[in-house]
Scaffold this motif. Structure first.
Motif, mmCIF file in Angstrom:
data_model
loop_
_atom_site.group_PDB
_atom_site.id
_atom_site.type_symbol
_atom_site.label_atom_id
_atom_site.label_comp_id
_atom_site.label_asym_id
_atom_site.label_seq_id
_atom_site.Cartn_x
_atom_site.Cartn_y
_atom_site.Cartn_z
ATOM 1 N N THR A 178 0.843 -1.182 0.000
ATOM 2 C CA THR A 178 0.000 0.000 0.000
ATOM 3 C C THR A 178 0.883 1.237 0.000
ATOM 4 N N GLU A 179 0.539 2.176 -0.846
ATOM 5 C CA GLU A 179 1.296 3.419 -0.909
ATOM 6 C C GLU A 179 1.004 4.243 0.347
ATOM 7 N N VAL A 180 2.058 4.793 0.909
ATOM 8 C CA VAL A 180 1.907 5.611 2.103
ATOM 9 C C VAL A 180 1.517 7.014 1.654
ATOM 10 N N THR A 181 0.295 7.369 1.982
ATOM 11 C CA THR A 181 -0.193 8.708 1.652
ATOM 12 C C THR A 181 -0.329 9.500 2.935
ATOM 13 N N ARG A 182 -0.526 10.775 2.777
ATOM 14 C CA ARG A 182 -0.696 11.647 3.934
ATOM 15 C C ARG A 182 -1.912 11.200 4.746
ATOM 16 N N GLY A 183 -3.007 10.924 4.098
ATOM 17 C CA GLY A 183 -4.230 10.504 4.784
ATOM 18 C C GLY A 183 -4.066 9.164 5.493
ATOM 19 N N ALA A 184 -3.435 8.207 4.808
ATOM 20 C CA ALA A 184 -3.240 6.878 5.404
ATOM 21 C C ALA A 184 -2.306 6.954 6.611
ATOM 22 N N LYS A 212 -1.622 19.887 9.674
ATOM 23 C CA LYS A 212 -1.292 21.282 9.388
ATOM 24 C C LYS A 212 -0.619 21.443 8.028
ATOM 25 N N SER A 213 0.181 20.453 7.666
ATOM 26 C CA SER A 213 0.943 20.579 6.427
ATOM 27 C C SER A 213 1.196 19.195 5.851
ATOM 28 N N GLY A 214 1.122 19.111 4.574
ATOM 29 C CA GLY A 214 1.382 17.830 3.921
ATOM 30 C C GLY A 214 2.721 17.819 3.208
ATOM 31 N N ASN A 215 3.608 18.740 3.574
ATOM 32 C CA ASN A 215 4.893 18.812 2.873
ATOM 33 C C ASN A 215 5.791 17.633 3.252
ATOM 34 N N GLU A 216 6.913 17.573 2.603
ATOM 35 C CA GLU A 216 7.838 16.446 2.800
ATOM 36 C C GLU A 216 8.376 16.385 4.231
ATOM 37 N N ALA A 217 8.641 17.534 4.839
ATOM 38 C CA ALA A 217 9.144 17.556 6.219
ATOM 39 C C ALA A 217 8.105 16.963 7.167
ATOM 40 N N MET A 257 5.779 14.788 6.364
ATOM 41 C CA MET A 257 5.717 13.341 6.081
ATOM 42 C C MET A 257 6.878 12.617 6.762
ATOM 43 N N ASN A 258 8.072 13.186 6.685
ATOM 44 C CA ASN A 258 9.244 12.576 7.329
ATOM 45 C C ASN A 258 9.065 12.526 8.849
ATOM 46 N N ALA A 259 8.527 13.600 9.407
ATOM 47 C CA ALA A 259 8.285 13.633 10.851
ATOM 48 C C ALA A 259 7.233 12.585 11.238
ATOM 49 N N ALA A 260 6.230 12.412 10.401
ATOM 50 C CA ALA A 260 5.186 11.423 10.682
ATOM 51 C C ALA A 260 5.739 10.005 10.619
ATOM 52 N N ILE A 261 6.631 9.764 9.692
ATOM 53 C CA ILE A 261 7.251 8.431 9.593
ATOM 54 C C ILE A 261 8.118 8.165 10.824
ATOM 55 N N LYS A 262 8.839 9.190 11.305
ATOM 56 C CA LYS A 262 9.616 9.036 12.540
ATOM 57 C C LYS A 262 8.681 8.782 13.725
#
Length: 191
Positions: A77-83, A140-145, A147-152
């Motif tokens: 499954t592709e990791v999306t912001r919503g998922a 708040k934001s869907g930018n790359e930073a 996303m990286n913070a969410a993965i951490k």
């Protein structure tokens, strides 16, 4: 004189031995146990068993919920912001439940048990807070930073699983009473 004494002692011995009377029976000694002898325990202490069940239930409940949830995920499954936002919310809920369950326990009847519980509360609180912060950042934001913070943050939610030691040795279950309580604590055997 020595011969006379020896002869008298020998005569007494022969007379006594040959008199046909049985020797006197040894005195019977009756021993009654004193009231200071401890009785064997009736069973494990119910409060200790309940406390262990609560502690183990919180920890192993988190692990089971995380594992069950992970097995339901589709691979590839592709990791999306919503998922990722949804996943962080679920993981925050699992960790939050563990924190609530651990905080609801009464003081530990096991020496050092409150220290172990506090350490676990700290681990699950950190996981919950990381997941919540990661989710909020994504909202708040869907930018790359973000996303990286969410993965951490997702990685942080896994630390209680990989960082939790075997609970019973950590609690130093060393006395027969505590061993009996641990054996009776059904939730301390991971399913």
């Amino acid at each position: 004189m020595k011969t006379k004494l020896l002869l008298i002692a020998l005569t007494l011995f022969v007379t006594t031995a040959c008199s046909g009377e049985p020797p006197a029976a040894p005195a019977t000694v009756t021993v009654t146990p004193s009231s200071s002898v401890p009785k064997p325990p009736a069973g494990p202490d119910a409060k200790t068993v309940a406390w262990l069940d609560g502690l183990c239930g919180a920890v192993y409940g988190f692990m089971k919920a995380s594992s069950d949830h992970a097995t339901k995920q589709r691979s590839g499954t592709e990791v999306t912001r919503g998922a990722l936002k949804e996943e962080l919310g679920i993981r925050a809920g699992f960790a939050g439940k563990a924190v609530e369950d651990l905080a609801a326990l009464p003081p530990s009847p096991i020496p050092g048990g409150d220290t172990v519980r506090k350490s676990l509360v700290d681990q699950y609180t950190a996981a919950r807070d990381a997941a919540t912060a990661g989710k909020q950042r994504l909202e708040k934001s869907g930018n790359e930073a973000a996303m990286n913070a969410a993965i951490k943050a997702m990685d942080a939610t896994q630390k209680p699983i990989t960082g939790t030691p075997d609970l019973l040795p950590t609690l130093k279950i060393e006395t027969p009473e505590l061993m009996a309580a641990a054996a009776a604590a059904k939730k301390c055997v991971p399913a």
